[in-house]
Design an enzyme around this catalytic site. Structure first.
Site, PDB file in Angstrom:
ATOM      1  N   ASP B 196      -7.147   1.819   0.856  1.00  0.00           N
ATOM      2  CA  ASP B 196      -6.218   1.511  -0.231  1.00  0.00           C
ATOM      3  C   ASP B 196      -4.807   1.440   0.358  1.00  0.00           C
ATOM      4  O   ASP B 196      -4.453   2.259   1.212  1.00  0.00           O
ATOM      5  CB  ASP B 196      -6.292   2.671  -1.242  1.00  0.00           C
ATOM      6  CG  ASP B 196      -5.423   2.447  -2.481  1.00  0.00           C
ATOM      7  OD1 ASP B 196      -4.851   1.354  -2.640  1.00  0.00           O
ATOM      8  OD2 ASP B 196      -5.332   3.395  -3.301  1.00  0.00           O
ATOM      9  N   HIS B 370      -2.629   5.851  -7.365  1.00  0.00           N
ATOM     10  CA  HIS B 370      -2.717   5.511  -5.949  1.00  0.00           C
ATOM     11  C   HIS B 370      -1.778   6.370  -5.107  1.00  0.00           C
ATOM     12  O   HIS B 370      -0.651   6.631  -5.508  1.00  0.00           O
ATOM     13  CB  HIS B 370      -2.379   4.036  -5.746  1.00  0.00           C
ATOM     14  CG  HIS B 370      -3.348   3.127  -6.436  1.00  0.00           C
ATOM     15  ND1 HIS B 370      -4.430   2.576  -5.796  1.00  0.00           N
ATOM     16  CD2 HIS B 370      -3.411   2.713  -7.725  1.00  0.00           C
ATOM     17  CE1 HIS B 370      -5.120   1.843  -6.660  1.00  0.00           C
ATOM     18  NE2 HIS B 370      -4.524   1.904  -7.836  1.00  0.00           N
TER      19      HIS B 370
END
Lengths: 555, 555
Positions: B196, B370
């Site tokens: 990510d 995130h």
């Protein structure tokens, strides 16, 4: 006639742009600002909006009122950009602005084939008398030099038109807010402060322009290729900061993009930008210089499709080729609605391995031109008005401004939250809401510079979401019956949907028309019948509402 | 055949959504995730995008490869949403996911009239053997429970598929990242960490979900009307936080909006959400309770046109009427491209005097799912991979991730920045770029749930910006000449432009056709001639490129 003053916003309330405000005293009208609105992505293919001046035109044409003058607060498009469109149908009246504002406004008029009409006033000048109004320009700071507030004296009392500002205590050009003059105005007593409210959601103070210089210079020093900075063309201070950094580091400067070249030229002519001729490079000569010795100041910070920056990024610019050693600095906030275009530019540049700096996550490379909460409250504290009325923001900003005003001791009834077109009437005793003028959307197409009718936009929206169906039917004029099958063109719908529409309408339309027999006298009725039948069938079958264009051919 | 592993992203690189990755070992294919993409406002009238699986289909149909299995990392739409579309044309293979992910994915399949096909694995389970692959699920934290990373062991070496995560050390459900298992994986040696990178622009750490509880409760306490919270329906932790605050303050909870009700039901059934039946109110019974005793958890945080929140705001919701004493809390970040719709919702609510709290300017009411820079670097430090390959972000994010990787000591050649469709080949000695698969855009229309052809979108874009011109010409089949004047319909252009087009084409078209005399054998040629002549004339005259639809009627 009663002695009263009406405040009528034609644009700029409940929205950030399209600023235009009327102050009416009996039969006299004073106008503040004349700005463009920017279309968002839901207004397809249109770029600009104009204030709707039909109310004003009606008053003038009927002879019931007269425009005594106009004042412009600063040189941004959303405050001066509508001038060529708005002035054209109106009788002549004097227009005033401070030096840079007046230069930008006149340039705009000339560009549209008109004569310069804006007169220049200096901050030190005496108040200007316009009928029963007396106006004074008060220097404030914003993201363009020579920004002013307007103090308006009327027989009913005094008003303070406090549009776009921040209190930058160390402005780049060292021309500070004239606090003395604000205090003097306050001493005369202010009935209402019309105040910028765009920063009402932001805590504290907006940082000074000055804070950016060091960061810009640092990035320029580290860059091994061309240093490319993009900002609004009117952001003269930002351009000056880049120029000073360039001169310290021995880089030459090149302006790229029509709007930016124009703004730089005006600023230089008027002494707002100093640039040694030897330091400037024309776009055509860029190839003669080492990349490491160049700073490009480029238009297109909003990701506009045909801007210089977009063309450079897409490899379509004739003279400028981007290289992986270049740095691109976006020194401007995205206008809401432009995020997608800007992000996609940034992403294309990143993909080429170029260092991209943007202001999304930090205040290191861009600061807002609008004051935050502390500044908005300070403005209230300095002006000490009886009432406040937020302008130049959406309802979200106005609601937050209201909270700030409450903290400053204003009671609910002294905080006026209104909409565009809502008249507020001030007389000696009281304040009341007057009539509500209904305002339409006036669109301008940037390519043709022509006003676009509202139905055109509606058609485009409809087509863009739902597609278009053209139906051609041959109809026998003698008996009103359809001859053969209709010819159907479907666009903007899938093949499966097209064939469903084809099948269905081929079956339904002849039936629908069959009901009415005999010689055709009303062709409009037949077209309407075809349209309505088709709309209904398509909606039932597909839950869609495409634009239907029926064409009847008489045989 | 050489012993090598190919990594082929079909979606999810250079973009945030539409995640789907292939790991190919010789003739065996392992798939990770199967997500939807979200269309932006330039893709008119389309809502969703699918990964283009033509490459996969070709391999399967030719018999050269076999899918050995699929693993899903977590229950967000951009990781599981394409399942019903993608599975349909493919042969059967096993699919694995952790409990909540599997529940969401199966619910989706059932909704599309298919059978549940996803098998549930627990984090403690033994690795799953799929052909020559062995996969293990590793618990991490994100904005939905049961999110996992996938450790993939192959004969060529081990890979760590580290999609969406943050390291929340105090997660709301107290289910922490399994650092031990990450370290164990690292000990086995990791050839490449697919990571990510969405938070790569953000400094420091992402705040813990836990930090929001206090603020939400505080606002709920101060609210004198209904407390309305909107977030992604999958944000189970956020919903739980609101439920706990509600129970402390004696308010009842009502779920509003189809997607949110569904998600809450699944979460309750599986024990991820605890809600006393007595505390829950059905939408139909809202009128029976005092506003002050209600918390509404409402779908539509992205401003979607037909969402519950939009209908409530516009006064179109049958059961729920908004009142000025209500508070509306937006607890979700805007997905880029949705800013206009969200801002307009917030503005409408503000205009009604309602207190609106949104996360634009603060992290007090929403935190990202995130990890920021520190977390991304920590992931590298823990996994100690030989190479890194950022996924799930745009090129801007990938470029920033590269800087972080350099700081962690990775040399340029060990940081793999690729595009969707770019094969990366890992063999025992080296890493190389393989073939580049060309991927198309596959659109889905949310109303019809039907795949939309690419030319349809292109037509819509063209029409929406430039308008449409339908030209009907009667042509004599005997001599190829035009009979009478063409019939011209113009839509999406101004009246002035329409009349110019009419005048010009009426003059030009008969001339253009005149060149070719004699019996008509090729009607397509005549149509093409009309289209090209019209396109040219209109562009010369108006600098526009409307969609031209020529219709030739044979007489």
């Amino acid at each position: 006639m009663q002695d009263k003053l009406s405040f009528v916003p034609l644009g700029g309330i409940g929205e950030v742009t399209k600023n235009m405000y009327l102050y009416e005293y009996n039969s006299q009208i004073l106008i503040i600002d004349c700005g463009l609105g920017f279309a968002d992505e839901t207004m397809l293919g249109v770029d600009l909006l104009l204030p709707d001046i039909s109310y004003l035109l009606k008053k003038i044409k009927s002879g019931s009122s007269k425009i005594v003058g106009m004042a412009l607060t600063h040189g941004h498009e959303d405050h001066i950009g509508a001038l060529p469109f708005v002035l054209e149908p109106l009788p002549k009246f004097p227009i005033y602005a401070t030096p840079l504002t007046s230069a930008f406004a006149n340039e705009k008029l000339v560009e549209f084939g008109e004569k310069p009409k804006v007169e220049t006033v200096d901050f030190g000048d005496d108040p200007i008398v316009l009928g029963d109004f007396k106006i004074s320009f008060i220097r404030v700071t914003h993201s363009i030099p020579d920004t002013s507030h307007i103090f308006i004296q009327t027989p009913v009392g005094n008003f303070y038109h406090g549009s776009d500002f921040k209190f930058d205590l160390t402005p780049f050009d060292n021309k500070k807010t004239d606090f003395d003059k604000i205090i003097d105005a306050a001493k005369e007593e202010i009935v209402c402060l019309m105040s910028d409210c765009l920063g009402a959601e932001k805590e504290g103070y907006t940082k000074s322009e000055q804070t950016l210089s060091k960061n810009i210079e640092q990035e320029m020093r580290e860059c091994e290729g061309k240093f490319i900075l993009t900002t609004y063309s009117s952001n003269i201070s930002r351009l000056n900061q880049a120029i000073i950094a360039a001169s310290r580091l021995g880089r030459k400067v090149c302006f790229v993009g029509r709007s930016l070249i124009k703004a730089a030229k005006i600023a230089q002519r008027m002494g707002y930008m100093e640039l040694d001729k030897k330091m400037e490079v024309e776009v055509g000569d860029i190839g003669k210089h080492n990349d490491k010795n160049l700073v490009l100041l480029v238009a297109g910070s909003q990701g506009q499709e045909n801007s210089a920056l977009a063309r450079i990024t897409n490899g379509e610019h004739r003279e400028i080729k981007i290289s992986p050693k270049d740095t691109v600095l976006f020194s401007a906030d995205p206008i809401p609605g432009n995020e997608i275009s800007i992000n996609s530019l940034i992403d294309s540049l990143s993909k080429m391995g170029i260092k991209v700096i943007h202001s999304k996550n930090s205040e290191s490379f861009h600061v807002s031109g609008h004051g935050a909460q502390q500044e908005l409250m300070l403005m209230m504290a300095l002006a000490r008005p009886k009432n406040v009325l937020p302008i130049g923001g959406t309802f979200t900003h106005m609601a937050r401004y209201k909270e700030l005003a409450k903290k400053q001791g204003f009671s609910e009834s002294k905080i006026l939250l209104i909409e565009d077109g809502q008249e507020v009437v001030f007389d000696k005793e009281k304040i009341s809401l007057g009539k509500k003028i209904s305002l339409g959307n006036v669109y301008v197409d940037e390519v043709s510079e022509e006003v676009v009718e509202h139905f055109v936009i509606r058609d485009r929206q409809k087509i863009s979401k739902e597609g278009v169906v053209v139906i051609m039917a041959e109809v026998d004029a003698g008996n009103g019956q359809m001859v053969g099958n209709p010819n159907i063109i479907v666009r903007g719908l899938s093949q499966a949907e097209s064939s469903i529409i084809n099948r269905r309408l081929t079956k339904e339309l002849p039936k629908a028309i069959r009901g009415r027999r005999g010689r055709v006298t009303d062709w409009v009725y037949i077209r309407k019948n075809i349209r309505e039948t088709s709309e209904r069938s398509i909606f039932i079958e597909l839950h869609r509402r495409p634009l239907i264009l029926p064409v009847v051919i008489e045989v």
